[in-house]
Design a protein around this motif. Structure first.
Motif, PDB file in Angstrom:
ATOM      1  N   ARG A 128       0.847  -1.196   0.000  1.00  0.00           N
ATOM      2  CA  ARG A 128       0.000   0.000   0.000  1.00  0.00           C
ATOM      3  C   ARG A 128       0.878   1.239   0.000  1.00  0.00           C
ATOM      4  NH1 ARG A 128      -5.786  -1.118   2.079  1.00  0.00           N
ATOM      5  NH2 ARG A 128      -6.113  -2.100   0.084  1.00  0.00           N
ATOM      6  N   THR A 129       1.482   1.486  -1.169  1.00  0.00           N
ATOM      7  CA  THR A 129       2.322   2.655  -1.319  1.00  0.00           C
ATOM      8  C   THR A 129       1.723   3.514  -2.425  1.00  0.00           C
ATOM      9  OG1 THR A 129       3.649   1.494  -2.952  1.00  0.00           O
ATOM     10  CG2 THR A 129       4.422   1.403  -0.682  1.00  0.00           C
ATOM     11  N   GLN A 133      -0.397   2.262  -6.044  1.00  0.00           N
ATOM     12  CA  GLN A 133      -1.843   2.520  -6.073  1.00  0.00           C
ATOM     13  C   GLN A 133      -2.473   2.196  -7.431  1.00  0.00           C
ATOM     14  OE1 GLN A 133      -2.221   6.347  -4.329  1.00  0.00           O
ATOM     15  NE2 GLN A 133      -3.851   5.703  -2.960  1.00  0.00           N
ATOM     16  N   ASP A 136      -3.357  -1.474  -7.724  1.00  0.00           N
ATOM     17  CA  ASP A 136      -4.015  -2.075  -6.571  1.00  0.00           C
ATOM     18  C   ASP A 136      -5.431  -2.557  -6.890  1.00  0.00           C
ATOM     19  OD1 ASP A 136      -4.986  -2.809  -4.155  1.00  0.00           O
ATOM     20  OD2 ASP A 136      -4.543  -0.935  -3.121  1.00  0.00           O
ATOM     21  N   SER A 139      -8.213  -1.989  -4.181  1.00  0.00           N
ATOM     22  CA  SER A 139      -8.847  -0.666  -4.166  1.00  0.00           C
ATOM     23  C   SER A 139      -9.846  -0.525  -5.295  1.00  0.00           C
ATOM     24  CB  SER A 139      -7.798   0.444  -4.317  1.00  0.00           C
ATOM     25  OG  SER A 139      -7.052   0.541  -3.154  1.00  0.00           O
ATOM     26  N   GLY A 182     -13.116   2.235   4.603  1.00  0.00           N
ATOM     27  CA  GLY A 182     -11.955   2.059   3.728  1.00  0.00           C
ATOM     28  C   GLY A 182     -12.380   2.454   2.325  1.00  0.00           C
ATOM     29  N   VAL A 183     -11.799   1.822   1.333  1.00  0.00           N
ATOM     30  CA  VAL A 183     -12.108   2.203  -0.052  1.00  0.00           C
ATOM     31  C   VAL A 183     -13.587   1.925  -0.384  1.00  0.00           C
ATOM     32  CG1 VAL A 183     -11.480   1.884  -2.466  1.00  0.00           C
ATOM     33  CG2 VAL A 183      -9.715   1.787  -0.710  1.00  0.00           C
ATOM     34  N   ASP A 203     -15.296   4.062  11.514  1.00  0.00           N
ATOM     35  CA  ASP A 203     -14.163   3.181  11.234  1.00  0.00           C
ATOM     36  C   ASP A 203     -13.295   3.097  12.472  1.00  0.00           C
ATOM     37  OD1 ASP A 203     -11.398   2.297  10.098  1.00  0.00           O
ATOM     38  OD2 ASP A 203     -12.732   2.113   8.386  1.00  0.00           O
ATOM     39  N   ARG A 205     -10.214   3.101  12.414  1.00  0.00           N
ATOM     40  CA  ARG A 205      -9.062   3.984  12.208  1.00  0.00           C
ATOM     41  C   ARG A 205      -9.563   5.422  12.191  1.00  0.00           C
ATOM     42  NH1 ARG A 205      -7.184   3.791   7.332  1.00  0.00           N
ATOM     43  NH2 ARG A 205      -9.091   2.904   6.500  1.00  0.00           N
ATOM     44  N   GLY A 232      -1.851   1.009   6.397  1.00  0.00           N
ATOM     45  CA  GLY A 232      -3.188   1.557   6.153  1.00  0.00           C
ATOM     46  C   GLY A 232      -4.295   0.588   6.528  1.00  0.00           C
ATOM     47  N   TYR A 233      -3.947  -0.647   6.892  1.00  0.00           N
ATOM     48  CA  TYR A 233      -4.960  -1.632   7.251  1.00  0.00           C
ATOM     49  C   TYR A 233      -5.334  -1.529   8.724  1.00  0.00           C
ATOM     50  CZ  TYR A 233      -4.374  -4.277   2.906  1.00  0.00           C
ATOM     51  OH  TYR A 233      -4.360  -4.673   1.603  1.00  0.00           O
ATOM     52  N   GLN A 245     -17.466  -2.174  21.191  1.00  0.00           N
ATOM     53  CA  GLN A 245     -17.828  -1.507  19.943  1.00  0.00           C
ATOM     54  C   GLN A 245     -19.301  -1.792  19.596  1.00  0.00           C
ATOM     55  OE1 GLN A 245     -15.825  -2.943  16.390  1.00  0.00           O
ATOM     56  NE2 GLN A 245     -16.065  -0.978  15.391  1.00  0.00           N
ATOM     57  N   THR A 262     -18.348  -3.153   5.798  1.00  0.00           N
ATOM     58  CA  THR A 262     -17.212  -3.434   4.896  1.00  0.00           C
ATOM     59  C   THR A 262     -15.956  -3.782   5.682  1.00  0.00           C
ATOM     60  OG1 THR A 262     -16.159  -1.251   4.849  1.00  0.00           O
ATOM     61  CG2 THR A 262     -18.091  -1.518   3.454  1.00  0.00           C
ATOM     62  N   ALA A 263     -16.114  -4.048   6.987  1.00  0.00           N
ATOM     63  CA  ALA A 263     -14.927  -4.150   7.835  1.00  0.00           C
ATOM     64  C   ALA A 263     -14.167  -5.453   7.627  1.00  0.00           C
ATOM     65  CB  ALA A 263     -15.320  -4.003   9.297  1.00  0.00           C
TER      66      ALA A 263
HETATM   67  P1  NAD Z   1     -10.077  -3.117   4.174  1.00  0.00           P
HETATM   68  O1  NAD Z   1     -10.860  -3.603   3.012  1.00  0.00           O
HETATM   69  O2  NAD Z   1      -8.957  -3.932   4.704  1.00  0.00           O
HETATM   70  O3  NAD Z   1     -11.093  -2.823   5.387  1.00  0.00           O
HETATM   71  C1  NAD Z   1     -12.203  -1.976   5.236  1.00  0.00           C
HETATM   72  C2  NAD Z   1     -12.287  -0.979   6.359  1.00  0.00           C
HETATM   73  O4  NAD Z   1     -12.809  -1.614   7.533  1.00  0.00           O
HETATM   74  C3  NAD Z   1     -10.967  -0.356   6.781  1.00  0.00           C
HETATM   75  O5  NAD Z   1     -11.063   1.040   6.691  1.00  0.00           O
HETATM   76  C4  NAD Z   1     -10.773  -0.826   8.216  1.00  0.00           C
HETATM   77  O6  NAD Z   1     -10.118   0.138   9.020  1.00  0.00           O
HETATM   78  C5  NAD Z   1     -12.204  -1.022   8.656  1.00  0.00           C
HETATM   79  N1  NAD Z   1     -12.388  -1.858   9.865  1.00  0.00           N
HETATM   80  C6  NAD Z   1     -11.730  -2.995  10.224  1.00  0.00           C
HETATM   81  N2  NAD Z   1     -12.214  -3.454  11.394  1.00  0.00           N
HETATM   82  C7  NAD Z   1     -13.189  -2.593  11.790  1.00  0.00           C
HETATM   83  C8  NAD Z   1     -14.050  -2.519  12.907  1.00  0.00           C
HETATM   84  N3  NAD Z   1     -14.006  -3.415  13.885  1.00  0.00           N
HETATM   85  N4  NAD Z   1     -14.924  -1.487  12.983  1.00  0.00           N
HETATM   86  C9  NAD Z   1     -14.986  -0.549  11.994  1.00  0.00           C
HETATM   87  N5  NAD Z   1     -14.194  -0.568  10.914  1.00  0.00           N
HETATM   88  C10 NAD Z   1     -13.307  -1.569  10.815  1.00  0.00           C
HETATM   89  O7  NAD Z   1      -9.471  -1.671   3.900  1.00  0.00           O
HETATM   90  P2  NAD Z   1      -9.253  -0.882   2.538  1.00  0.00           P
HETATM   91  O8  NAD Z   1     -10.528  -0.381   2.040  1.00  0.00           O
HETATM   92  O9  NAD Z   1      -8.502  -1.733   1.611  1.00  0.00           O
HETATM   93  O10 NAD Z   1      -8.375   0.386   2.947  1.00  0.00           O
HETATM   94  C11 NAD Z   1      -7.740   0.583   4.179  1.00  0.00           C
HETATM   95  C12 NAD Z   1      -6.880   1.848   4.101  1.00  0.00           C
HETATM   96  O11 NAD Z   1      -5.768   1.685   3.246  1.00  0.00           O
HETATM   97  C13 NAD Z   1      -7.595   3.091   3.599  1.00  0.00           C
HETATM   98  O12 NAD Z   1      -7.166   4.202   4.337  1.00  0.00           O
HETATM   99  C14 NAD Z   1      -7.132   3.251   2.195  1.00  0.00           C
HETATM  100  O13 NAD Z   1      -7.191   4.581   1.737  1.00  0.00           O
HETATM  101  C15 NAD Z   1      -5.709   2.789   2.330  1.00  0.00           C
HETATM  102  N6  NAD Z   1      -5.203   2.315   1.048  1.00  0.00           N
HETATM  103  C16 NAD Z   1      -3.986   2.767   0.616  1.00  0.00           C
HETATM  104  C17 NAD Z   1      -3.501   2.338  -0.617  1.00  0.00           C
HETATM  105  C18 NAD Z   1      -2.205   2.828  -1.134  1.00  0.00           C
HETATM  106  O14 NAD Z   1      -1.627   3.696  -0.547  1.00  0.00           O
HETATM  107  N7  NAD Z   1      -1.719   2.262  -2.220  1.00  0.00           N
HETATM  108  C19 NAD Z   1      -4.236   1.429  -1.375  1.00  0.00           C
HETATM  109  C20 NAD Z   1      -5.452   0.964  -0.888  1.00  0.00           C
HETATM  110  C21 NAD Z   1      -5.921   1.422   0.329  1.00  0.00           C
END
Ligand code: NAD
Length: 416
Positions: A128-129, A133, A136, A139, A182-183, A203, A205, A232-233, A245, A262-263
Motif C-alpha cells: 500500500r504505497t 496505487q 491495486d 482498491s 476504507g475504499v 471506522d 481507524r 493503512g490496514y 464496539q 465493509t470491515a
Molecule cells: P479493508 O478492506 O482492509 O477494510 C475496510 C475498512 O474496515 C478499513 O477502513 C478498516 O479500518 C475497517 N475496519 C476494520 N475493522 C473494523 C471494525 N471493527 N470497525 C470498523 N471498521 C473496521 O481496507 P481498505 O478499504 O482496503 O483500505 C484501508 C486503508 O488503506 C484506507 O485508508 C485506504 O485509503 C488505504 N489504502 C492505501 C492504498 C495505497 O496507498 N496504495 C491502497 C489501498 C488502500
C-alpha cells in the motif's frame, strides 16, 4: 513478450483480465496479446474488438497457455479453487502468471501452484504505497463493491433515499450507516450521499474521519482505542474491544434504515459488528448489505450469497460483487494489470522492453508468491507453517530444493 488471457472459469465470474483498449496500450510496449475466444464475452468485449486492437484470438485455453510467456488472469489458485487445477496442468516452468489468488486464505493452493515451477504473482499482495496505487486491485474492486452495495440497498429498501417535499406530503431521507470506511466504505458514503440519503460512517481507524466528512458524511465518534495497523490496514482487536464496539453502535444501528458493513482485517475472519440483537433493534423493512460476507461476514446472521430476512430486516451477503459490474470492473482490473506488467519491465533504458524480474522493486518482491518450485512469499510461508524468509531476493536454496509435495510440517522438519 506474449501475454495470454483466458476465459475465467470461476462460477459466476464475468470479468476479463485485459480489455481491448489495454491490448492496444500493451502493443505500444511491444507486448503481443493472445486471447481465448469469448474471454471477454461476459464483460461485453467481443473477440472482434480484441482482434481490432491487435490481439490474436485462439480457440482453446491450451493454445493460450502454450503461446504465452505471461498469463494475465482475474482469478487463479485460491481465487478459483475448483478450476485452478486444470490451469496448473497447463503452466510450465518459468512461465509468469499474474492475478488474484487469495494466497493467505488458501496457502495450500499456492504450494500446489509452486510445483508447476511458474513465477506466480498475487495481486492482492500489492504493497500500500503511492507508487503501487495504480496497480491495486483491492482498491479498484472495492470501489465497485461500495457503489453496488448502495444500489442494492436502495432497491430493497421500501423507502426513498432522498428527501421529497411533494403535494402528497414530505418524505424524510433514508438514514444510511456505513461500518468500515476504507475504499469500499468511502465509495458507499459517496454513492448514498448522491442518492440523497443522510449518511454516517464509522471506522476503527480515526484517520478516516476527514475523508468521510469531505464526502458529506457524518463520522460517528466512539470512545474506543484506535485500530490502525500497518500499511493503512486495520489490525485485529481483542474480543473485549469488539464487545464494547457493538455496545456503542447498537443505538446508531437501530436508528438506521440501511447498514452497509465493509470491515475487514487482512488474513483474518471478518469481525462481527452487528449481532442478532442489533438486527432485532432495527425498524422493519431495514436493509443490511454485508460486504464482508466472503470472509465470514460482519453481521452474525449473514449467509454468503443468500438473502436472509430476520426480524423484518433484509440481510444481503453478496460475494464477488465486482462481477456484477463486469464492464467497468474489467476495465479497472485491466488497467491495474497493465501497470503491473509495465512495472515488470527493465528500468534500464537499453533493455526497456525486456522483463526483469530480478530488479530491486518492492512491488515485485511484495507480490511474488512462487519461484523455481518454491513458495517464496514470507506471509504465505508463514501461513503454511514454514519459516519466513524476507522474500524472493533472499529466497533460500533449501526451500527451492524442498519438494512442494511435502506437507508444511514435513517441510519444516527438513529445514530444521
Ligand atoms: P479493508 O478492506 O482492509 O477494510 C475496510 C475498512 O474496515 C478499513 O477502513 C478498516 O479500518 C475497517 N475496519 C476494520 N475493522 C473494523 C471494525 N471493527 N470497525 C470498523 N471498521 C473496521 O481496507 P481498505 O478499504 O482496503 O483500505 C484501508 C486503508 O488503506 C484506507 O485508508 C485506504 O485509503 C488505504 N489504502 C492505501 C492504498 C495505497 O496507498 N496504495 C491502497 C489501498 C488502500
Amino acid at each position: 513478450m506474449k501475454v495470454g488471457v483466458v476465459r475465467e472459469t470461476f462460477p459466476g465470474e464475468t470479468r476479463v483480465a485485459l480489455v481491448p483498449d489495454i491490448v492496444a496500450e500493451l502493443a505500444k510496449r511491444d507486448f503481443d496479446v493472445v486471447i481465448e475466444a469469448e474471454a471477454g464475452g461476459q464483460a461485453g468485449y467481443a473477440d472482434e474488438a480484441y482482434a481490432a486492437k491487435g490481439a490474436r484470438v485462439v480457440a482453446t485455453r491450451e493454445e493460450v497457455f502454450e503461446a504465452a510467456d505471461i498469463l494475465a488472469q482475474v482469478r487463479m489458485a485460491g481465487a478459483n479453487p475448483e478450476g485452478c487445477e486444470a490451469d496448473f496442468a497447463l503452466l510450465r516452468e518459468g512461465q509468469i502468471v499474474v492475478g488474484a489468488a487469495e494466497p493467505l486464505d488458501r496457502p495450500d493452493l499456492i504450494e500446489r501452484l509452486a510445483r508447476t515451477k511458474a513465477n506466480a504473482f498475487g495481486l492482492e499482495l500489492i504493497p500500500r504505497t503511492t507508487r503501487a496505487q495504480a496497480m491495486d486491485i483491492l482498491s479498484s474492486m472495492a470501489t465497485v463493491a461500495g457503489y453496488r452495495a448502495v444500489l442494492w440497498a436502495a432497491e430493497r429498501l421500501p423507502r426513498f433515499f432522498p428527501m421529497f417535499m411533494t403535494a402528497a406530503g414530505t418524505v424524510a431521507p433514508a438514514k444510511v450507516f456505513i461500518m468500515g470506511a476504507g475504499v469500499a466504505g468511502l465509495q458507499a458514503v459517496a454513492t448514498a450521499k448522491r442518492l440523497g440519503a443522510v449518511v454516517s460512517a464509522y471506522d476503527i481507524r480515526p484517520a478516516v474521519k476527514e475523508e468521510v466528512q469531505s464526502l458529506g458524511g457524518k463520522f460517528i465518534e466512539m470512545e474506543l482505542e484506535s485500530g490502525a495497523g500497518e500499511g493503512g490496514y486495520a489490525k485485529a482487536m481483542d474480543e473485549e474491544f469488539y464487545r464494547r464496539q457493538r455496545e456503542l453502535m447498537t443505538k446508531v444501528v437501530a436508528g438506521s434504515d440501511v447498514v452497509i458493513t465493509t470491515a475487514a482485517v487482512p488474513g483474518k475472519k471478518a469481525p462481527i459488528l452487528v449481532t442478532e440483537e442489533m438486527v432485532a433493534g432495527m425498524g422493519a423493512g431495514s436493509v443490511i448489505v454485508d460486504l464482508a460476507a466472503e470472509h465470514g461476514g460482519n453481521c452474525a446472521l449473514t449467509k454468503a450469497d443468500e438473502t436472509v430476512v430476520a426480524h423484518g430486516v433484509t440481510i444481503l451477503g453478496p460475494t464477488n460483487v465486482p462481477a456484477t459490474l463486469s464492464v467497468h470492473a474489467s476495465q479497472m482490473y485491466s488497467k491495474n494489470m497493465f501497470n503491473f506488467l509495465v512495472n515488470m519491465l527493465s528500468k534500464d533504458r537499453e533493455r526497456k522492453n525486456e522483463f526483469d524480474l530480478e530488479q530491486e522493486d518492492d512491488i515485485l518482491a511484495g507480490t511474488w508468491m512462487t519461484k523455481a518450485g518454491a513458495v517464496v512469499h514470507p506471509d504465505i510461508r508463514r501461513a503454511l507453517g514454514v519459516e519466513a524468509t524476507s522474500g524472493p531476493a533472499t529466497e533460500t536454496a533449501k526451500m527451492a530444493e524442498t519438494p512442494a509435495t511435502q506437507t508444511p510440517e514435513k517441510v519444516q522438519g527438513v529445514q530444521n
